[in-house]
Design a protein around this motif. Structure first.
Motif, mmCIF file in Angstrom:
data_model
loop_
_atom_site.group_PDB
_atom_site.id
_atom_site.type_symbol
_atom_site.label_atom_id
_atom_site.label_comp_id
_atom_site.label_asym_id
_atom_site.label_seq_id
_atom_site.Cartn_x
_atom_site.Cartn_y
_atom_site.Cartn_z
ATOM 1 N N LEU A 1 44.872 47.390 26.477
ATOM 2 C CA LEU A 1 44.430 46.844 27.771
ATOM 3 C C LEU A 1 44.145 47.956 28.775
ATOM 4 N N THR A 2 43.382 47.601 29.788
ATOM 5 C CA THR A 2 43.120 48.538 30.886
ATOM 6 C C THR A 2 44.039 48.182 32.052
ATOM 7 N N LYS B 1 43.997 30.160 41.091
ATOM 8 C CA LYS B 1 44.613 30.311 39.769
ATOM 9 C C LYS B 1 46.119 30.393 39.934
ATOM 10 N N ALA C 1 46.089 33.246 34.737
ATOM 11 C CA ALA C 1 45.760 34.514 34.086
ATOM 12 C C ALA C 1 45.844 34.363 32.561
ATOM 13 N N ARG C 2 44.895 34.997 31.833
ATOM 14 C CA ARG C 2 45.005 35.019 30.368
ATOM 15 C C ARG C 2 46.289 35.745 29.995
ATOM 16 N N PHE C 3 46.890 35.350 28.880
ATOM 17 C CA PHE C 3 48.204 35.924 28.556
ATOM 18 C C PHE C 3 48.436 35.996 27.054
ATOM 19 N N ARG C 4 49.386 36.822 26.654
ATOM 20 C CA ARG C 4 49.937 36.807 25.284
ATOM 21 C C ARG C 4 51.443 36.902 25.416
ATOM 22 N N ILE D 1 48.395 46.267 34.361
ATOM 23 C CA ILE D 1 48.863 45.341 33.323
ATOM 24 C C ILE D 1 50.105 44.627 33.869
ATOM 25 N N GLU E 1 50.131 39.772 30.874
ATOM 26 C CA GLU E 1 49.137 38.940 31.543
ATOM 27 C C GLU E 1 48.005 39.751 32.123
ATOM 28 N N GLU E 2 46.886 39.101 32.240
ATOM 29 C CA GLU E 2 45.735 39.647 32.963
ATOM 30 C C GLU E 2 46.106 39.790 34.446
ATOM 31 N N PHE E 3 45.631 40.835 35.086
ATOM 32 C CA PHE E 3 45.888 41.045 36.522
ATOM 33 C C PHE E 3 44.879 40.216 37.320
ATOM 34 N N LEU E 4 45.383 39.379 38.205
ATOM 35 C CA LEU E 4 44.496 38.524 39.001
ATOM 36 C C LEU E 4 44.226 39.180 40.344
#
Ligand code: AMP
Ligand code: GLY
Length: 426
Positions: free
Chosen positions: A136-137, A280, A118-121, A140, A185-188
């Motif tokens: 973000l939508t 992933k 997942a994309r992350f910060r 989350i 993180e992006e939700f997978l």
């Protein structure tokens, strides 16, 4: 050979069970162990948090191989100390175990090795994290960076919930220092599966996949737990998918750790989301999964002590694993209230009814002996594993055994393996 297993839960019971079947293992020790493990290994509580005490014990008994189960001991550097003293040990060093204990480290490794995840910060202060989540939508995903006993992840369905979990982690510090950093993180989307692999620092040999059931209630509802049950094999992880997991995830991860000067020895656990673009990584763990081990190890036909020694000696190249064709289903019997507050000390009855069954193994997680009686002592109490021809047969056998075991306030999910069953019936 003499083997010492460190830990005292269901996973360690499964490890001791598998090692007890090895033709090479003549003596098994476990610390602290539990009443179930006691039937197979000499259990001694040697003050397990103490790294030096474990090493002293291994030395004094002339142990040939030490196998470390739980992550807390890895994070404390038990493996480092054992190796320093020349004792053969199965498990990653403290630095290599960062792949589990430090999520930011794992994320950066995955980024560098282009491992799908997942994309992350990451954020070291709540103000920036809160400002970011507002862009973000939902859903989350908010994670504490460090070890939080499986409870450090929130899938926030709203901005408000995301902000609350950031504050709980960073301001209230409900996970202590594990909340120094927060990962957003992006939700997978997809279906989760666990692939565990033996590693010797350079080579990777995967076990057949398992699927955990982390939520407390049927239909994957309720709070996250340490795991309410597991099964193996998992048909979405077929040979082609397993090859992708090895090539795209496990080999690059082991390569990356070696390049950083911290070669990975032990079991590397990839928690995966299998989605439309393939597998992933949700998370890496530096050890066997619990309860995945209780579903996978009963199916392993290869001598576990041989494989573990090959890992520790850098000799894994060319090793192949054989599995029973049977499916395994492990149902966790828990104390009602788990993962929240629960009562313990209830007598466990009915284990004699399943003791002689070839197709059923009862792994102890949270049990203890009190005045000669076996009583509950944890949230997860017993892992009841059955082997059968296919998922339905294995599940039927597991639940039949579960129903014959009794303790007050017992609770379990009644749908372990439901995704696989839906696939099997088309
Ligand atoms: P973890 O403690 O990292 O295994 O996370 C606990 C659970 O949260 C996982 O088993 C997933 O069900 C869920 N989860 C964690 N990260 C994500 C993500 N990025 N997308 C979707 N679900 C996630
Ligand atoms: N079953 C999940 C874990 O061991 O982390």
């Amino acid at each position: 050979m003499k083997v010492l297993v460190v830990g005292g839960g269901g996973r360690e019971h499964a490890l001791v069970w598998a090692l007890s079947r090895s033709s090479q293992v003549k003596k098994l020790y476990c610390t602290p162990g539990n009443p179930g493990i006691e039937a197979l290994a000499e259990c001694t509580d040697i003050g397990c948090e103490g790294t030096a005490a474990i090493c002293d014990f291994a030395e004094s008994k002339g142990v040939d191989l030490v196998v470390v189960g739980p992550e807390a001991y890895l994070a404390a550097g038990v493996i480092d100390e054992l190796r320093k003293r020349g004792i053969t040990a199965f498990g990653p060093t403290k630095a290599a175990a960062r792949i589990e204990t430090d999520k930011a480290f794992a994320k950066q490794l995955m980024e560098r090795k282009r491992i799908p995840t997942a994309r992350f910060r990451q954020f070291d202060n709540p103000t920036d994290a809160e400002a970011y989540v507002k862009t973000l939508t939902p859903p989350i995903v908010v994670k504490a960076n460090g070890l939080a006993a499986g409870k450090g992840v929130t899938i926030a369905q709203s901005h408000k919930e995301a902000v609350e979990s950031i504050r709980a982690i960073m301001n209230e510090r409900i996970f202590g220092d594990a909340g120094d950093l927060v990962i957003i993180e992006e939700f997978l989307v997809g279906e989760e599966a666990s692939v565990l692999a033996f590693c010797d620092g350079r080579h990777v040999v995967p076990l057949e996949a398992a699927q955990d059931h982390k939520r407390a209630y049927d239909g994957d509802t309720g709070p996250n737990t340490g795991g309410m049950g597991a099964y193996s094999p998992v048909s979405i992880v077929d040979d082609a998918m397993l090859k992708r997991v090895v090539d795209e995830i496990l080999i690059p991860a082991v390569e990356g750790l070696a390049e950083e000067g911290t070669p990975y020895i032990g079991v590397l656990y990839a928690g995966l989301m299998i989605g439309p673009d393939g597998p992933k990584v949700v998370e890496f763990n530096a050890r066997f999964g619990d309860p995945e081990a209780q579903a996978v190890l009963p199916r392993l036909r290869t001598d576990l002590a041989d494989v573990m020694q090959a890992c520790a000696n850098g000799d894994l190249d060319g090793v192949t694993l054989e599995f029973l064709e049977d499916s395994a289903v492990c149902v966790m019997m828990t104390s009602s209230g788990y993962p929240g507050h629960y009562q313990t000390g209830y007598e466990i009855k009915g284990l004699d009814r399943v003791r002689d069954r070839e197709d059923v193994i009862v792994f102890h997680s949270g049990t203890s002996l009190h005045n000669g009686r076996l009583v509950t002592s944890g949230g997860r109490v017993l892992g009841v594993t059955a082997l059968g021809s296919g998922i339905r047969d294995a599940a039927n056998r597991a639940y039949e055994a579960v129903r014959s075991i009794k303790f007050e306030n017992a609770r379990y999910r009644t749908d372990i393996g439901f995704r696989e069953m839906a696939r099997v019936s088309g």
